[in-house]
Write a protein that holds these residues in place. Structure first.
Motif, PDB file in Angstrom:
ATOM      1  N   ILE A 109       0.808  -1.215   0.000  1.00  0.00           N
ATOM      2  CA  ILE A 109       0.000   0.000   0.000  1.00  0.00           C
ATOM      3  C   ILE A 109       0.844   1.271   0.000  1.00  0.00           C
ATOM      4  O   ILE A 109       0.563   2.215  -0.745  1.00  0.00           O
ATOM      5  CB  ILE A 109      -0.995   0.005   1.190  1.00  0.00           C
ATOM      6  N   ALA A 110       1.902   1.328   0.810  1.00  0.00           N
ATOM      7  CA  ALA A 110       2.707   2.554   0.874  1.00  0.00           C
ATOM      8  C   ALA A 110       3.439   2.788  -0.438  1.00  0.00           C
ATOM      9  O   ALA A 110       3.482   3.907  -0.959  1.00  0.00           O
ATOM     10  CB  ALA A 110       3.692   2.483   2.040  1.00  0.00           C
ATOM     11  N   GLY A 111       4.030   1.738  -0.993  1.00  0.00           N
ATOM     12  CA  GLY A 111       4.738   1.883  -2.258  1.00  0.00           C
ATOM     13  C   GLY A 111       3.814   2.248  -3.402  1.00  0.00           C
ATOM     14  O   GLY A 111       4.163   3.069  -4.264  1.00  0.00           O
ATOM     15  N   ILE A 112       2.617   1.663  -3.429  1.00  0.00           N
ATOM     16  CA  ILE A 112       1.646   1.991  -4.470  1.00  0.00           C
ATOM     17  C   ILE A 112       1.214   3.444  -4.352  1.00  0.00           C
ATOM     18  O   ILE A 112       1.088   4.157  -5.354  1.00  0.00           O
ATOM     19  CB  ILE A 112       0.443   1.028  -4.385  1.00  0.00           C
ATOM     20  N   ALA A 113       1.014   3.904  -3.122  1.00  0.00           N
ATOM     21  CA  ALA A 113       0.662   5.308  -2.919  1.00  0.00           C
ATOM     22  C   ALA A 113       1.786   6.228  -3.396  1.00  0.00           C
ATOM     23  O   ALA A 113       1.532   7.288  -3.977  1.00  0.00           O
ATOM     24  CB  ALA A 113       0.357   5.568  -1.444  1.00  0.00           C
ATOM     25  N   ALA A 114       3.035   5.820  -3.157  1.00  0.00           N
ATOM     26  CA  ALA A 114       4.166   6.626  -3.619  1.00  0.00           C
ATOM     27  C   ALA A 114       4.199   6.687  -5.137  1.00  0.00           C
ATOM     28  O   ALA A 114       4.461   7.739  -5.732  1.00  0.00           O
ATOM     29  CB  ALA A 114       5.470   6.050  -3.073  1.00  0.00           C
ATOM     30  N   ALA A 115       3.936   5.547  -5.777  1.00  0.00           N
ATOM     31  CA  ALA A 115       3.902   5.530  -7.242  1.00  0.00           C
ATOM     32  C   ALA A 115       2.791   6.433  -7.766  1.00  0.00           C
ATOM     33  O   ALA A 115       2.983   7.186  -8.730  1.00  0.00           O
ATOM     34  CB  ALA A 115       3.708   4.100  -7.740  1.00  0.00           C
ATOM     35  N   HIS A 116       1.635   6.395  -7.127  1.00  0.00           N
ATOM     36  CA  HIS A 116       0.529   7.264  -7.513  1.00  0.00           C
ATOM     37  C   HIS A 116       0.896   8.732  -7.328  1.00  0.00           C
ATOM     38  O   HIS A 116       0.418   9.594  -8.070  1.00  0.00           O
ATOM     39  CB  HIS A 116      -0.715   6.938  -6.692  1.00  0.00           C
ATOM     40  N   ALA A 117       1.727   9.005  -6.330  1.00  0.00           N
ATOM     41  CA  ALA A 117       2.103  10.385  -6.028  1.00  0.00           C
ATOM     42  C   ALA A 117       3.206  10.899  -6.946  1.00  0.00           C
ATOM     43  O   ALA A 117       3.623  12.049  -6.813  1.00  0.00           O
ATOM     44  CB  ALA A 117       2.533  10.504  -4.570  1.00  0.00           C
ATOM     45  N   GLY A 118       3.707  10.053  -7.850  1.00  0.00           N
ATOM     46  CA  GLY A 118       4.674  10.513  -8.837  1.00  0.00           C
ATOM     47  C   GLY A 118       6.103  10.115  -8.594  1.00  0.00           C
ATOM     48  O   GLY A 118       7.020  10.691  -9.201  1.00  0.00           O
ATOM     49  N   ALA A 119       6.342   9.114  -7.744  1.00  0.00           N
ATOM     50  CA  ALA A 119       7.715   8.644  -7.540  1.00  0.00           C
ATOM     51  C   ALA A 119       8.292   8.129  -8.854  1.00  0.00           C
ATOM     52  O   ALA A 119       7.595   7.512  -9.664  1.00  0.00           O
ATOM     53  CB  ALA A 119       7.744   7.534  -6.489  1.00  0.00           C
ATOM     54  N   ALA A 120       9.577   8.386  -9.075  1.00  0.00           N
ATOM     55  CA  ALA A 120      10.221   7.941 -10.302  1.00  0.00           C
ATOM     56  C   ALA A 120      10.406   6.428 -10.324  1.00  0.00           C
ATOM     57  O   ALA A 120      10.327   5.793 -11.385  1.00  0.00           O
ATOM     58  CB  ALA A 120      11.576   8.629 -10.457  1.00  0.00           C
ATOM     59  N   GLU A 121      10.648   5.834  -9.173  1.00  0.00           N
ATOM     60  CA  GLU A 121      10.836   4.385  -9.042  1.00  0.00           C
ATOM     61  C   GLU A 121      10.449   3.983  -7.639  1.00  0.00           C
ATOM     62  O   GLU A 121      10.743   4.697  -6.673  1.00  0.00           O
ATOM     63  CB  GLU A 121      12.297   3.998  -9.300  1.00  0.00           C
ATOM     64  N   VAL A 122       9.769   2.839  -7.505  1.00  0.00           N
ATOM     65  CA  VAL A 122       9.390   2.322  -6.194  1.00  0.00           C
ATOM     66  C   VAL A 122       9.795   0.854  -6.119  1.00  0.00           C
ATOM     67  O   VAL A 122       9.489   0.071  -7.020  1.00  0.00           O
ATOM     68  CB  VAL A 122       7.881   2.452  -5.927  1.00  0.00           C
ATOM     69  N   ILE A 123      10.479   0.498  -5.048  1.00  0.00           N
ATOM     70  CA  ILE A 123      10.912  -0.876  -4.823  1.00  0.00           C
ATOM     71  C   ILE A 123      10.194  -1.402  -3.595  1.00  0.00           C
ATOM     72  O   ILE A 123      10.308  -0.817  -2.502  1.00  0.00           O
ATOM     73  CB  ILE A 123      12.431  -0.954  -4.610  1.00  0.00           C
ATOM     74  N   ALA A 124       9.440  -2.478  -3.755  1.00  0.00           N
ATOM     75  CA  ALA A 124       8.780  -3.139  -2.637  1.00  0.00           C
ATOM     76  C   ALA A 124       9.737  -4.169  -2.057  1.00  0.00           C
ATOM     77  O   ALA A 124      10.232  -5.041  -2.784  1.00  0.00           O
ATOM     78  CB  ALA A 124       7.489  -3.803  -3.093  1.00  0.00           C
ATOM     79  N   CYS A 125       9.997  -4.087  -0.761  1.00  0.00           N
ATOM     80  CA  CYS A 125      10.950  -4.984  -0.111  1.00  0.00           C
ATOM     81  C   CYS A 125      10.236  -5.764   0.992  1.00  0.00           C
ATOM     82  O   CYS A 125       9.678  -5.169   1.920  1.00  0.00           O
ATOM     83  CB  CYS A 125      12.107  -4.166   0.472  1.00  0.00           C
ATOM     84  N   ASP A 126      10.246  -7.085   0.889  1.00  0.00           N
ATOM     85  CA  ASP A 126       9.625  -7.926   1.914  1.00  0.00           C
ATOM     86  C   ASP A 126      10.242  -9.316   1.857  1.00  0.00           C
ATOM     87  O   ASP A 126      10.545  -9.829   0.774  1.00  0.00           O
ATOM     88  CB  ASP A 126       8.116  -8.020   1.692  1.00  0.00           C
ATOM     89  N   LEU A 127      10.414  -9.924   3.025  1.00  0.00           N
ATOM     90  CA  LEU A 127      10.986 -11.269   3.101  1.00  0.00           C
ATOM     91  C   LEU A 127      10.023 -12.340   2.603  1.00  0.00           C
ATOM     92  O   LEU A 127      10.443 -13.403   2.149  1.00  0.00           O
ATOM     93  CB  LEU A 127      11.364 -11.587   4.552  1.00  0.00           C
ATOM     94  N   ASP A 128       8.729 -12.068   2.691  1.00  0.00           N
ATOM     95  CA  ASP A 128       7.708 -13.066   2.395  1.00  0.00           C
ATOM     96  C   ASP A 128       7.382 -13.076   0.904  1.00  0.00           C
ATOM     97  O   ASP A 128       6.916 -12.072   0.363  1.00  0.00           O
ATOM     98  CB  ASP A 128       6.449 -12.734   3.203  1.00  0.00           C
ATOM     99  N   PRO A 129       7.600 -14.203   0.216  1.00  0.00           N
ATOM    100  CA  PRO A 129       7.267 -14.266  -1.219  1.00  0.00           C
ATOM    101  C   PRO A 129       5.794 -13.967  -1.498  1.00  0.00           C
ATOM    102  O   PRO A 129       5.463 -13.386  -2.531  1.00  0.00           O
ATOM    103  CB  PRO A 129       7.626 -15.704  -1.609  1.00  0.00           C
ATOM    104  N   LEU A 130       4.900 -14.355  -0.588  1.00  0.00           N
ATOM    105  CA  LEU A 130       3.482 -14.057  -0.789  1.00  0.00           C
ATOM    106  C   LEU A 130       3.208 -12.564  -0.692  1.00  0.00           C
ATOM    107  O   LEU A 130       2.338 -12.038  -1.394  1.00  0.00           O
ATOM    108  CB  LEU A 130       2.622 -14.829   0.216  1.00  0.00           C
ATOM    109  N   ALA A 131       3.940 -11.882   0.175  1.00  0.00           N
ATOM    110  CA  ALA A 131       3.781 -10.434   0.254  1.00  0.00           C
ATOM    111  C   ALA A 131       4.206  -9.780  -1.061  1.00  0.00           C
ATOM    112  O   ALA A 131       3.523  -8.881  -1.562  1.00  0.00           O
ATOM    113  CB  ALA A 131       4.589  -9.865   1.417  1.00  0.00           C
ATOM    114  N   LEU A 132       5.308 -10.234  -1.633  1.00  0.00           N
ATOM    115  CA  LEU A 132       5.735  -9.677  -2.919  1.00  0.00           C
ATOM    116  C   LEU A 132       4.734 -10.013  -4.015  1.00  0.00           C
ATOM    117  O   LEU A 132       4.485  -9.195  -4.909  1.00  0.00           O
ATOM    118  CB  LEU A 132       7.132 -10.193  -3.278  1.00  0.00           C
ATOM    119  N   ALA A 133       4.137 -11.205  -3.940  1.00  0.00           N
ATOM    120  CA  ALA A 133       3.093 -11.553  -4.903  1.00  0.00           C
ATOM    121  C   ALA A 133       1.882 -10.634  -4.730  1.00  0.00           C
ATOM    122  O   ALA A 133       1.261 -10.210  -5.713  1.00  0.00           O
ATOM    123  CB  ALA A 133       2.686 -13.012  -4.737  1.00  0.00           C
ATOM    124  N   ALA A 134       1.548 -10.314  -3.477  1.00  0.00           N
ATOM    125  CA  ALA A 134       0.451  -9.379  -3.221  1.00  0.00           C
ATOM    126  C   ALA A 134       0.788  -7.996  -3.759  1.00  0.00           C
ATOM    127  O   ALA A 134      -0.076  -7.312  -4.320  1.00  0.00           O
ATOM    128  CB  ALA A 134       0.159  -9.314  -1.725  1.00  0.00           C
TER     129      ALA A 134
END
Length: 233
Positions: A109-134
């Protein structure tokens, strides 16, 4: 209001549904528009979240064991993440044109909001593969793209902004606050759990109201989210 689901997002969510079904056989994911509270919308964002009807019954011992062993935190929008998304919607200059890392991304949610706000690049970082799939499914649902990393310490060495929401529930994570300021010019931490937050490099800049969605009926004290920021001089 129904959420229009792009085919790619629906296909990505199929694997998440299978994983959720292994924990709770009758549970269902659904594309869910995030609520507006206090007149502050979440930038019309939506996420694949557990159907709240699935939370209305008691869980048996085996279901409880499975949930505690592999908590599906990625199918909730936790209060601090929602508050941070609203904050970025109201203050897009915080991330516009910048390289952003969303630490402990969960649903993304935070990274998606940043992308919506005009971030040039957003990297989602999480240990859980299911979280990255989400994160992938939710990014597609919102029409944005996120990079991915499963290891904070091998993610890009420097970013402009680091976002971290709902990661301090485990006090063993507190030392990460030092690692954050070493990696980013600007760090924004959103948290509703730590009441004695003290760190020389951070200052509290806002207190926002939000609740986890679907609503878990958490105590009121966990509905007040503090934002802590550190800015490199």
């Amino acid at each position: 209001m129904p959420v229009l689901v792009p085919r790619s997002s629906s296909e990505l969510a199929d694997a998440l549904q299978q994983a959720l079904g292994q924990l709770l056989p009758d549970a269902r994911l659904q594309p869910t528009a995030l609520p507006a509270q206090g007149g502050t919308p979440a930038s019309d964002l939506a996420l694949w979240l557990i159907d709240p009807a699935n939370m209305q019954r008691p869980f048996d011992a085996e279901e409880t064991r499975r949930i505690l062993h592999e908590p599906p935190y990625w199918c909730f929008c936790w209060a601090s993440g929602l508050a941070l998304a609203r904050w970025l919607h109201a203050h897009p200059e915080q991330v516009r044109g910048k390289r952003v890392l969303d630490f402990g991304a969960g649903s993304g949610i935070a990274g998606i909001a940043a992308a919506h706000a005009g971030a040039a690049e957003v990297i989602a970082c999480d240990l859980d593969p299911l979280a990255l799939a989400a994160c992938r499914a939710n990014a597609a649902l919102n029409g944005v793209a996120l990079g991915e990393s499963s290891d904070f310490f091998t993610a890009p060495a420097q970013v402009d902004v680091l976002l971290a929401a709902d990661v301090l529930y485990d006090r063993e994570n507190l030392p990460l606050l030092d690692a954050f300021v070493a990696r980013a010019d600007h760090v924004i931490v959103a948290d509703s759990r730590v009441r004695d937050f003290r760190h020389a490099r951070y200052r509290r800049t806002a207190v926002l109201d939000a609740c986890t969605w679907p609503d878990l009926g958490e105590p009121d004290e966990f509905r007040h989210v503090s934002l802590y920021e550190s800015t490199r001089a």
